[in-house]
Design a protein around this motif. Structure first.
Motif, mmCIF file in Angstrom:
data_model
loop_
_atom_site.group_PDB
_atom_site.id
_atom_site.type_symbol
_atom_site.label_atom_id
_atom_site.label_comp_id
_atom_site.label_asym_id
_atom_site.label_seq_id
_atom_site.Cartn_x
_atom_site.Cartn_y
_atom_site.Cartn_z
ATOM 1 N N THR A 69 25.782 37.578 30.739
ATOM 2 C CA THR A 69 24.698 36.685 30.316
ATOM 3 C C THR A 69 24.541 35.584 31.354
ATOM 4 O O THR A 69 25.364 35.445 32.260
ATOM 5 C CB THR A 69 25.006 36.049 28.942
ATOM 6 N N HIS A 70 23.510 34.770 31.208
ATOM 7 C CA HIS A 70 23.317 33.645 32.124
ATOM 8 C C HIS A 70 24.405 32.592 31.932
ATOM 9 O O HIS A 70 24.599 31.737 32.774
ATOM 10 C CB HIS A 70 21.919 33.041 31.944
ATOM 11 N N GLY A 107 18.874 38.902 27.641
ATOM 12 C CA GLY A 107 18.816 38.646 29.077
ATOM 13 C C GLY A 107 17.822 37.553 29.360
ATOM 14 O O GLY A 107 17.312 36.895 28.447
ATOM 15 N N ARG A 108 17.533 37.346 30.639
ATOM 16 C CA ARG A 108 16.579 36.321 31.050
ATOM 17 C C ARG A 108 15.629 36.908 32.071
ATOM 18 O O ARG A 108 15.882 36.847 33.276
ATOM 19 C CB ARG A 108 17.313 35.130 31.649
ATOM 20 N N PRO A 109 14.520 37.490 31.632
ATOM 21 C CA PRO A 109 13.538 37.972 32.598
ATOM 22 C C PRO A 109 13.041 36.786 33.431
ATOM 23 O O PRO A 109 12.808 35.708 32.904
ATOM 24 C CB PRO A 109 12.414 38.540 31.728
ATOM 25 N N SER A 110 12.929 37.004 34.740
ATOM 26 C CA SER A 110 12.555 35.901 35.617
ATOM 27 C C SER A 110 11.703 36.415 36.766
ATOM 28 O O SER A 110 11.948 37.490 37.300
ATOM 29 C CB SER A 110 13.812 35.246 36.172
ATOM 30 N N ALA A 113 13.485 35.522 40.642
ATOM 31 C CA ALA A 113 14.513 36.362 41.268
ATOM 32 C C ALA A 113 13.903 37.724 41.544
ATOM 33 O O ALA A 113 12.954 38.142 40.887
ATOM 34 C CB ALA A 113 15.717 36.494 40.354
ATOM 35 N N SER A 115 15.215 40.570 40.983
ATOM 36 C CA SER A 115 15.496 41.486 39.869
ATOM 37 C C SER A 115 16.271 40.739 38.795
ATOM 38 O O SER A 115 16.800 39.654 39.031
ATOM 39 C CB SER A 115 16.295 42.697 40.365
ATOM 40 N N PHE A 116 16.320 41.333 37.631
ATOM 41 C CA PHE A 116 17.076 40.760 36.519
ATOM 42 C C PHE A 116 17.597 41.907 35.665
ATOM 43 O O PHE A 116 17.151 43.045 35.783
ATOM 44 C CB PHE A 116 16.218 39.797 35.681
ATOM 45 N N ARG A 135 18.728 47.253 35.087
ATOM 46 C CA ARG A 135 18.200 46.280 36.041
ATOM 47 C C ARG A 135 16.704 46.534 36.223
ATOM 48 O O ARG A 135 16.265 47.664 36.392
ATOM 49 C CB ARG A 135 18.917 46.407 37.382
ATOM 50 N N SER A 138 11.401 42.434 39.697
ATOM 51 C CA SER A 138 10.332 41.495 39.353
ATOM 52 C C SER A 138 9.150 41.711 40.288
ATOM 53 O O SER A 138 9.319 41.773 41.512
ATOM 54 C CB SER A 138 10.831 40.057 39.493
ATOM 55 N N GLU A 153 14.333 33.365 44.937
ATOM 56 C CA GLU A 153 14.478 31.966 44.556
ATOM 57 C C GLU A 153 14.424 31.072 45.792
ATOM 58 O O GLU A 153 15.018 31.355 46.822
ATOM 59 C CB GLU A 153 15.814 31.765 43.834
#
Length: 174
Positions: A69-70, A107-110, A113, A115-116, A135, A138, A153
């Motif tokens: 996790t984050h 999870g945290r789609p972003s 980045a 990929s996530f 995985r 993005s 990022e």
């Protein structure tokens, strides 16, 4: 001269009626078990009853699943409820139904980045059964409809230059 006669041993076989031979099957008298036999059968029955009870009530140790996790690595166990898992991982970002399984994504789609990872936890009858992680890359859709990889990022998304506008080098575009 006479030769001595050899005498061959002959055993006599007494042939009787079949009554003696099959008396174990034809005897109508009831047989009683001895105390020793009763004790042996009773203890055997108790032993198998205890063995069956232990086999039916034995619960194997819950399988641990490690989830990235984050906030770092977290552990959830097979058989947990969705409420218990949400207490550990936080609220899910998505939900789907797969046959008799109810699955939640964490999870945290972003787009910041390249990929996530989304982790999918599936439940059967309200108990955690399986965990899988996938995985995702993005991608960004720009205002002109172009699909580009998400910026890494620290990198900003620069819109494409307008026709006739100077490019970054200061030259006019043809």
């Amino acid at each position: 001269m006479s030769q001595p006669e050899q005498q061959v041993g002959v055993s006599t076989i007494r042939i009787t009626s079949g009554d003696d031979l099959f008396s174990a099957y034809t005897d109508t008298r009831s047989r009683r078990l001895t105390r020793r036999q009763l004790l042996t059968y009773g203890l055997g029955l108790v032993f198998f009853a205890v063995l069956a009870y232990v086999a039916l009530t034995f619960q194997p140790e819950a399988t641990p699943f490690r989830v990235d996790t984050h906030q770092g690595m977290r552990t959830v166990l097979r058989g947990m409820t969705p409420q218990e898992v949400s207490g550990i991982l936080g609220p899910p970002v998505g939900r789907e139904q797969r046959g008799d399984q109810e699955c939640f994504q964490y999870g945290r789609p972003s787009l910041k980045a390249a990929s996530f990872i989304l982790t999918t936890l599936c439940y059967v009858d309200g108990k955690l059964r399986s965990v899988s992680a996938r995985r995702y890359n993005s991608w960004v859709v720009t205002s002109d409809g172009a699909i580009t990889p998400a910026p890494i990022e620290g990198e900003e998304l620069v819109p494409p230059p307008e026709p006739g506008a100077p490019n970054l080098a200061g030259d006019a575009q043809p």
